[in-house]
Scaffold this motif. Sequence first.
Motif, PDB file in Angstrom:
ATOM      1  N   GLY A  88      71.265 -30.654  14.435  1.00 39.51           N
ATOM      2  CA  GLY A  88      71.075 -30.255  15.836  1.00 39.51           C
ATOM      3  C   GLY A  88      72.374 -30.092  16.602  1.00 39.51           C
ATOM      4  N   ILE A  89      73.415 -29.659  15.907  1.00 40.53           N
ATOM      5  CA  ILE A  89      74.693 -29.456  16.594  1.00 40.53           C
ATOM      6  C   ILE A  89      74.708 -28.062  17.214  1.00 40.53           C
ATOM      7  CG2 ILE A  89      77.186 -29.195  16.172  1.00 40.53           C
ATOM      8  CD1 ILE A  89      76.717 -31.424  13.982  1.00 40.53           C
ATOM      9  N   PRO A  90      75.107 -27.949  18.483  1.00 43.62           N
ATOM     10  CA  PRO A  90      75.053 -26.655  19.166  1.00 43.62           C
ATOM     11  C   PRO A  90      75.929 -25.593  18.509  1.00 43.62           C
ATOM     12  CG  PRO A  90      75.932 -28.372  20.624  1.00 43.62           C
ATOM     13  CD  PRO A  90      75.519 -29.041  19.369  1.00 43.62           C
ATOM     14  N   ALA A  91      75.542 -24.329  18.683  1.00 41.61           N
ATOM     15  CA  ALA A  91      76.151 -23.212  17.964  1.00 41.61           C
ATOM     16  C   ALA A  91      77.669 -23.162  18.142  1.00 41.61           C
ATOM     17  CB  ALA A  91      75.512 -21.904  18.409  1.00 41.61           C
ATOM     18  N   ARG A  92      78.133 -23.379  19.367  1.00 42.35           N
ATOM     19  CA  ARG A  92      79.576 -23.254  19.608  1.00 42.35           C
ATOM     20  C   ARG A  92      80.360 -24.308  18.843  1.00 42.35           C
ATOM     21  NH1 ARG A  92      81.464 -22.234  25.634  1.00 42.35           N
ATOM     22  NH2 ARG A  92      83.402 -22.638  24.531  1.00 42.35           N
ATOM     23  N   GLU A  93      79.830 -25.530  18.876  1.00 41.07           N
ATOM     24  CA  GLU A  93      80.504 -26.608  18.160  1.00 41.07           C
ATOM     25  C   GLU A  93      80.451 -26.363  16.658  1.00 41.07           C
ATOM     26  OE1 GLU A  93      79.092 -30.492  19.167  1.00 41.07           O
ATOM     27  OE2 GLU A  93      80.286 -31.421  17.558  1.00 41.07           O
ATOM     28  N   ARG A  94      79.305 -25.848  16.191  1.00 43.21           N
ATOM     29  CA  ARG A  94      79.170 -25.525  14.765  1.00 43.21           C
ATOM     30  C   ARG A  94      80.272 -24.578  14.342  1.00 43.21           C
ATOM     31  NH1 ARG A  94      73.372 -24.617  15.333  1.00 43.21           N
ATOM     32  NH2 ARG A  94      73.693 -22.396  15.073  1.00 43.21           N
ATOM     33  N   HIS A  95      80.422 -23.527  15.144  1.00 47.24           N
ATOM     34  CA  HIS A  95      81.398 -22.497  14.809  1.00 47.24           C
ATOM     35  C   HIS A  95      82.809 -23.067  14.797  1.00 47.24           C
ATOM     36  CE1 HIS A  95      83.796 -18.795  15.319  1.00 47.24           C
ATOM     37  NE2 HIS A  95      82.826 -18.258  14.597  1.00 47.24           N
ATOM     38  N   GLN A  96      83.095 -23.861  15.790  1.00 46.99           N
ATOM     39  CA  GLN A  96      84.443 -24.408  15.912  1.00 46.99           C
ATOM     40  C   GLN A  96      84.752 -25.356  14.752  1.00 46.99           C
ATOM     41  OE1 GLN A  96      85.156 -26.732  19.390  1.00 46.99           O
ATOM     42  NE2 GLN A  96      87.262 -27.090  18.731  1.00 46.99           N
ATOM     43  N   ARG A  97      83.815 -26.258  14.477  1.00 46.35           N
ATOM     44  CA  ARG A  97      84.058 -27.231  13.418  1.00 46.35           C
ATOM     45  C   ARG A  97      84.143 -26.576  12.055  1.00 46.35           C
ATOM     46  NH1 ARG A  97      80.182 -32.267  14.771  1.00 46.35           N
ATOM     47  NH2 ARG A  97      80.255 -32.534  12.520  1.00 46.35           N
ATOM     48  N   SER A  98      83.337 -25.508  11.826  1.00 43.23           N
ATOM     49  CA  SER A  98      83.418 -24.887  10.504  1.00 43.23           C
ATOM     50  C   SER A  98      84.704 -24.104  10.351  1.00 43.23           C
ATOM     51  CB  SER A  98      82.210 -23.997  10.182  1.00 43.23           C
ATOM     52  OG  SER A  98      81.416 -23.808  11.262  1.00 43.23           O
ATOM     53  N   SER A  99      85.180 -23.464  11.437  1.00 42.67           N
ATOM     54  CA  SER A  99      86.462 -22.762  11.251  1.00 42.67           C
ATOM     55  C   SER A  99      87.574 -23.772  11.004  1.00 42.67           C
ATOM     56  CB  SER A  99      86.813 -21.836  12.423  1.00 42.67           C
ATOM     57  OG  SER A  99      85.941 -21.960  13.475  1.00 42.67           O
ATOM     58  N   GLU A 100      87.502 -24.918  11.668  1.00 43.17           N
ATOM     59  CA  GLU A 100      88.511 -25.959  11.428  1.00 43.17           C
ATOM     60  C   GLU A 100      88.476 -26.443   9.980  1.00 43.17           C
ATOM     61  OE1 GLU A 100      88.489 -27.837  15.912  1.00 43.17           O
ATOM     62  OE2 GLU A 100      87.861 -29.103  14.212  1.00 43.17           O
ATOM     63  N   ALA A 101      87.243 -26.701   9.492  1.00 39.61           N
ATOM     64  CA  ALA A 101      87.105 -27.206   8.123  1.00 39.61           C
ATOM     65  C   ALA A 101      87.629 -26.194   7.115  1.00 39.61           C
ATOM     66  CB  ALA A 101      85.643 -27.538   7.840  1.00 39.61           C
ATOM     67  N   LEU A 102      87.353 -24.915   7.368  1.00 41.76           N
ATOM     68  CA  LEU A 102      87.832 -23.878   6.454  1.00 41.76           C
ATOM     69  C   LEU A 102      89.347 -23.764   6.515  1.00 41.76           C
ATOM     70  CD1 LEU A 102      85.021 -21.220   6.838  1.00 41.76           C
ATOM     71  CD2 LEU A 102      85.781 -22.242   4.688  1.00 41.76           C
ATOM     72  N   ALA A 103      89.909 -23.918   7.714  1.00 33.10           N
ATOM     73  CA  ALA A 103      91.367 -23.872   7.856  1.00 33.10           C
ATOM     74  C   ALA A 103      91.989 -25.026   7.076  1.00 33.10           C
ATOM     75  CB  ALA A 103      91.747 -23.937   9.334  1.00 33.10           C
ATOM     76  N   ARG A 104      91.326 -26.165   7.107  1.00 31.62           N
ATOM     77  CA  ARG A 104      91.829 -27.358   6.447  1.00 31.62           C
ATOM     78  C   ARG A 104      91.922 -27.174   4.936  1.00 31.62           C
ATOM     79  NH1 ARG A 104      88.865 -32.922   7.870  1.00 31.62           N
ATOM     80  NH2 ARG A 104      90.147 -34.280   6.587  1.00 31.62           N
ATOM     81  N   VAL A 105      91.009 -26.385   4.362  1.00 29.64           N
ATOM     82  CA  VAL A 105      91.069 -26.145   2.918  1.00 29.64           C
ATOM     83  C   VAL A 105      91.812 -24.848   2.605  1.00 29.64           C
ATOM     84  CG1 VAL A 105      88.987 -27.468   2.425  1.00 29.64           C
ATOM     85  CG2 VAL A 105      88.805 -25.014   2.890  1.00 29.64           C
ATOM     86  N   GLY A 106      92.512 -24.312   3.625  1.00 30.61           N
ATOM     87  CA  GLY A 106      93.352 -23.139   3.408  1.00 30.61           C
ATOM     88  C   GLY A 106      92.624 -21.811   3.388  1.00 30.61           C
ATOM     89  N   LEU A 107      91.458 -21.752   4.052  1.00 28.07           N
ATOM     90  CA  LEU A 107      90.692 -20.498   4.055  1.00 28.07           C
ATOM     91  C   LEU A 107      90.465 -19.975   5.468  1.00 28.07           C
ATOM     92  CD1 LEU A 107      88.002 -21.127   1.307  1.00 28.07           C
ATOM     93  CD2 LEU A 107      89.942 -19.571   1.197  1.00 28.07           C
ATOM     94  N   GLY A 108      91.416 -20.322   6.366  1.00 29.34           N
ATOM     95  CA  GLY A 108      91.272 -19.904   7.767  1.00 29.34           C
ATOM     96  C   GLY A 108      91.167 -18.399   7.934  1.00 29.34           C
ATOM     97  N   ASP A 109      91.633 -17.644   6.927  1.00 23.65           N
ATOM     98  CA  ASP A 109      91.601 -16.180   7.051  1.00 23.65           C
ATOM     99  C   ASP A 109      90.486 -15.556   6.213  1.00 23.65           C
ATOM    100  OD1 ASP A 109      92.689 -17.013   4.719  1.00 23.65           O
ATOM    101  OD2 ASP A 109      94.302 -15.517   4.660  1.00 23.65           O
ATOM    102  N   ARG A 110      89.533 -16.371   5.773  1.00 23.54           N
ATOM    103  CA  ARG A 110      88.459 -15.839   4.920  1.00 23.54           C
ATOM    104  C   ARG A 110      87.070 -16.171   5.492  1.00 23.54           C
ATOM    105  NH1 ARG A 110      92.388 -14.124   2.655  1.00 23.54           N
ATOM    106  NH2 ARG A 110      92.819 -13.953   0.409  1.00 23.54           N
TER     107      ARG A 110
END
Lengths: 409, 250
Positions: B122-144
């Motif tokens: 039940g996490i709101p859409a904006r937070e979902r988007h932000q946290r997933s881009s952060e997580a992807l950046a953390r594993v080196g996929l910020g541009d994918r």
Amino acid sequence: MNVLASLRTALRALRKNKLRSLLAMLGIVIAVGAVVATVSIGQGAQAKVAAQMESLGSNLLMVLPGSVAMHGVATGSGATQTLNRDDAAAIEKELTNSVAAVAPINRTGAQIVYGDQNWFTQVQGTTAAYLQVRGWPLAQGEAFGREEDAAAAKVCILGKTVADKLFVPGAPVVGEQIRVKHVPCKVIGVLASKGQSSWGQDQDDVVLVPWSMAVRRLIGTQSDAVGQLMISARSPQMVDDAEREITALLKQRHHLSEQADPDFQIRNLAEMQDAAKQNTQTIAVLLGSVALISLVVGAIGIANVMLVSVTERTREIGIRMAVGARGRDVLFQFLTEAVVLASVGGVIGLLIGIVTSKWMAIKFEWPTLLSPPVMLGTMLLAGFAGIVAGFYPALRASRLDPIDALRFE
Amino acid sequence: MDRSSNGNAPVVQTRELEKIYKMGDVEVRALRGVSLSIGGGEFVAVMGASGSGKSTFMNLIGCLDRPTRGSYLLNGEDVGRLSRDQLARVRGRQIGFVFQGFNLLPRTTAIENVELPMLYQGIPARERHQRSSEALARVGLGDRLDHTPAQLSGGQQQRVAIARALVNRPTLLLADEPTGNLDSRTSVEVMGIFQELNDQGLTVLLVTHEADISDHARRVVTFKDGLVLSDSRVERRRIAREELLEEATA
Ligand SMILES: Nc1ncnc2c1ncn2[C@@H]1O[C@H](COP(=O)(O)OP(=O)(O)OP(=O)(O)O)[C@@H](O)[C@H]1O
Ligand SMILES: [Mg+2]
């Protein structure tokens, strides 16, 4: 998972399989389209029949000579002469409580000539009461009265169609001399247009003349026999009373006992209306059930596709469960997909139904009536069909074991 | 309270864990009594021959499956008593799972895949988007972010899966042969990510066949025929960051 998120998930899943989604909703599209179109046609027909019945005149009763039994034999109602002007006069005079007006009618076909124009039409000999009984106003001029009837005056009232056939548009009609079956006749009025009857006859293709003029001069007989009586009751509630009283009075006048079969028939408009209504209702029910069956078939189509989809996406379900989806999340997701399929199919079907209905109305001049409650109801039904169709597949998906679903090949 | 090998309060604590698969008349005893305690912040590699029960154990620890006998406490809570829905909640909030075969949703972008676990919390859409881009950046996929699995290499797909496992901030990261489908360099990269996460305090439990990989852990548990055969510290631990540096300079 909230509604919006699952709606988006459902839409995304359906978009990924466009063709299959389209095929899945095809049944619902056809069903809803069929319901909307056929019901609009049925209701249009019903409304048209009702309007035409109305145009016959309110509270109408018809008295025809000859009994029902006699009609079984090939006597033909023209041959029987059991009703006469005196009967009409007696009804008018004695049943003033229930009867508003009585119009005797005798008909004959006749060639009408004006200048170099001529037209074959039906001539009705009657009285001014006819206009009252039929609820038929004059567009121009005036009606004939008792004096003209008594004198068999050579006057006439033209129906709209006849006036249009004989006279150029805009030319004076009232006051002109025409010839009806070689009898010179002065036009004293023109009837307002009444259009087609429910059996497709042009009601305006008629000439009205005083009863005695028709019988003595056109038909050429000294008989007082009447072809039929058109009677209007004082109110719709009085129709039954009027019918009973007329029966009693005529039996008495014709020296028949109360138990004896009458030598006349009375038909009332309410009965005819009921019959017509029943016909159109039967058709509506028939169309409706065909449409409902197609809705069921549509729902089965969705259920089928959803079942395949659940099997195909077992792994996806496993992944979702592994990352925290509960059974009800999965149930809700697939249910949403089914409802979206059904609703989108419903909307497309609705549009197709509306277009078909309008097209029929224009192309075949078929009256159609699009009713918002029916359209709304059909849409709700389609959505409901989606829920029903989607429930079993969704339940199956939600009951999967996470580890089995993940291992599914 | 039971102490684990590193002295921290245990995240995972199993007692006589048994799993028996019934296939008709045949019984397969995949686990025959595993008692193991893993403390917070540990990095444990599970090894053993094929069929020794490693995956079975991981699935039980990941709350994807239930044991036939024995108990399992996750962060002190007896998981055996939980209902289906409660288990789903535990999977969603406390556990991140990385599979050998990645298990990403096909035809779904990286960011949508990573958002998935948050959808069910039940996490709101904006937070979902932000946290997933952060997580992807953390594993080196910020541009994918908008690449689908088909548009990513195996290593990149496994990183998306790791980002997905991390995004709900679990207390325990489980990985069943995460490098099984990857070449050696990519494997080291993935191990680097795990080491980094472990250095930040995350408890990591991974299954592997390869000694090269298990040397990245701090502790190795070896299974044999559904039992723990050995349980030892890694003496000369490999550090993925240094290996990659060496390779680059060589
Ligand atoms: N769903 C199942 N049904 C029946 N038997 C199973 C099932 N899953 C695993 N097994 C059996 O349990 C035993 C342990 O399997 P498991 O998958 O845990 O081994 P593993 O150590 O992960 O092996 P590998 O290294 O090959 O992945 C095996 O003998 C296997 O055949
Ligand atoms: Mg395995």
